[in-house]
Design a protein around this motif. Structure first.
Motif, PDB file in Angstrom:
ATOM      1  N   TYR A  15      -6.702 -10.173   2.416  1.00 35.04           N
ATOM      2  CA  TYR A  15      -7.019  -8.840   2.004  1.00 35.04           C
ATOM      3  C   TYR A  15      -5.915  -7.796   2.463  1.00 35.04           C
ATOM      4  N   LEU A  16      -5.302  -7.884   3.557  1.00 30.66           N
ATOM      5  CA  LEU A  16      -4.381  -7.256   4.104  1.00 30.66           C
ATOM      6  C   LEU A  16      -3.236  -6.967   3.211  1.00 30.66           C
ATOM      7  N   TRP A  17      -2.908  -7.851   2.340  1.00 25.22           N
ATOM      8  CA  TRP A  17      -1.729  -7.585   1.588  1.00 25.22           C
ATOM      9  C   TRP A  17      -2.133  -6.754   0.330  1.00 25.22           C
ATOM     10  N   ALA A  18      -3.271  -6.995  -0.305  1.00 28.46           N
ATOM     11  CA  ALA A  18      -3.702  -6.037  -1.436  1.00 28.46           C
ATOM     12  C   ALA A  18      -3.601  -4.508  -1.002  1.00 28.46           C
ATOM     13  N   VAL A  19      -3.757  -4.179   0.473  1.00 29.49           N
ATOM     14  CA  VAL A  19      -3.467  -2.839   0.813  1.00 29.49           C
ATOM     15  C   VAL A  19      -1.979  -2.475   0.895  1.00 29.49           C
ATOM     16  N   ILE A  20      -1.452  -3.500   1.506  1.00 26.22           N
ATOM     17  CA  ILE A  20       0.100  -3.101   1.919  1.00 26.22           C
ATOM     18  C   ILE A  20       1.127  -2.871   0.653  1.00 26.22           C
ATOM     19  N   GLU A  21       0.555  -3.733  -0.310  1.00 20.53           N
ATOM     20  CA  GLU A  21       1.382  -3.627  -1.628  1.00 20.53           C
ATOM     21  C   GLU A  21       1.515  -2.197  -2.189  1.00 20.53           C
ATOM     22  N   PRO A  22       0.494  -1.779  -2.533  1.00 23.65           N
ATOM     23  CA  PRO A  22       0.481   0.036  -3.082  1.00 23.65           C
ATOM     24  C   PRO A  22       0.856   0.836  -1.858  1.00 23.65           C
ATOM     25  N   ALA A  23       0.683   0.622  -0.663  1.00 26.40           N
ATOM     26  CA  ALA A  23       1.090   1.579   0.281  1.00 26.40           C
ATOM     27  C   ALA A  23       2.605   1.438   0.624  1.00 26.40           C
ATOM     28  N   ALA A  24       3.140   0.191   0.459  1.00 28.99           N
ATOM     29  CA  ALA A  24       4.738   0.242   0.342  1.00 28.99           C
ATOM     30  C   ALA A  24       5.193   0.950  -0.699  1.00 28.99           C
ATOM     31  N   GLY A  25       4.482   0.521  -2.115  1.00 28.16           N
ATOM     32  CA  GLY A  25       5.086   1.263  -3.002  1.00 28.16           C
ATOM     33  C   GLY A  25       4.996   2.844  -3.144  1.00 28.16           C
ATOM     34  N   ILE A  26       3.866   3.245  -2.489  1.00 26.70           N
ATOM     35  CA  ILE A  26       4.048   4.741  -2.553  1.00 26.70           C
ATOM     36  C   ILE A  26       4.973   5.300  -1.520  1.00 26.70           C
TER      37      ILE A  26
END
Length: 241
Positions: A15-26
């Motif tokens: 589940y960590l990648w589900a958070v990392i993806e939008p956080a990195a995009g932002i």
């Protein structure tokens, strides 16, 4: 439980990648645009501005794609009489919808704790925007569940057609800044209404009078209706292709 294990249990971090993806995009959008602009189109903080656009957009794309692949993903299970196509659709939708709620909470709270955003988040408005995006995603995903299974080439066509959506859905700009007549054309994109409602829920001075709940939920309901009708009638034939 099967959906949770297969979607997030196979990769390191889960589940960590589900958070990392939008956080990195932002973070990337904030860094790039802060180099050329002093302030975003609304407010003073780039991170929260892009989060209010990117989070609902990524929720829509993730949910719609997961629902669209539900029949192909669960094809072996659908051979059991007790497992229906609706089980496959709802299983994927519920797990990933809850995941996206968690992602939204972590991203928004993290930004609000890290920066002085000068926003006033309205929980009821954020919840409504989330429901709007999820409803649209389920409608689009249901129709694509039919098309992806019956016509495999449509999956590639859909991927190409939706690539410009991040530019056409108000993620990196605000709807009011688009000149006419293009603004009227963009109004027909349902995601414009989802993003507009999310931004309205953070910026009390933002004018979101263009947001139409009737249009958004009407389009979603029509897509769901057609998708479920075709699946109910032809899902066995489609799975045999």
């Amino acid at each position: 439980m099967r959906e949770m294990a297969t979607s997030y249990g196979r990769s390191p971090g889960g589940y960590l990648w589900a958070v990392i993806e939008p956080a990195a995009g932002i973070a990337l959008l904030s860094a790039l645009f802060s180099l050329g602009f002093r302030n975003p189109a609304i407010g003073t903080n780039f991170a929260i501005f892009y989060a209010t656009g990117l989070v609902p957009f990524m929720m829509f794309t993730d949910l719609s794609n997961k629902v669209a692949m539900a029949l192909l993903f669960s094809k072996p299970l659908l051979n059991y009489p007790s497992v229906t196509f609706l089980d496959a659709l709802l299983g994927r939708f519920i797990v990933n919808f809850l995941t996206q709620i968690m992602v939204s909470y972590v991203v928004f709270v993290g930004i609000l704790m890290m920066f002085e955003t000068r926003t006033i988040p309205q929980v009821s408005g954020i919840a409504l925007a989330t429901v709007m995006g999820a409803t649209l995603a389920f409608g689009v995903g249901t129709v694509n569940a039919v098309l992806f299974t019956a016509f495999p080439i449509w999956q590639r066509v859909w991927s190409i057609l939706t690539r410009p959506l991040v530019l056409l859905s108000g993620v990196i700009f605000i709807f009011d800044n688009v000149p006419q007549p293009y603004r009227d054309y963009l109004w027909w994109n349902p995601l414009i209404h989802v993003v507009g409602k999310m931004r309205d829920s953070f910026y009390p001075t933002y004018d979101s009078s263009y947001v139409s709940y009737a249009y958004l939920f009407g389009v979603s309901a029509i897509l769901m209706l057609f998708g479920l009708i075709f699946l109910r009638r032809y899902h066995r034939d489609i799975l045999d292709f």
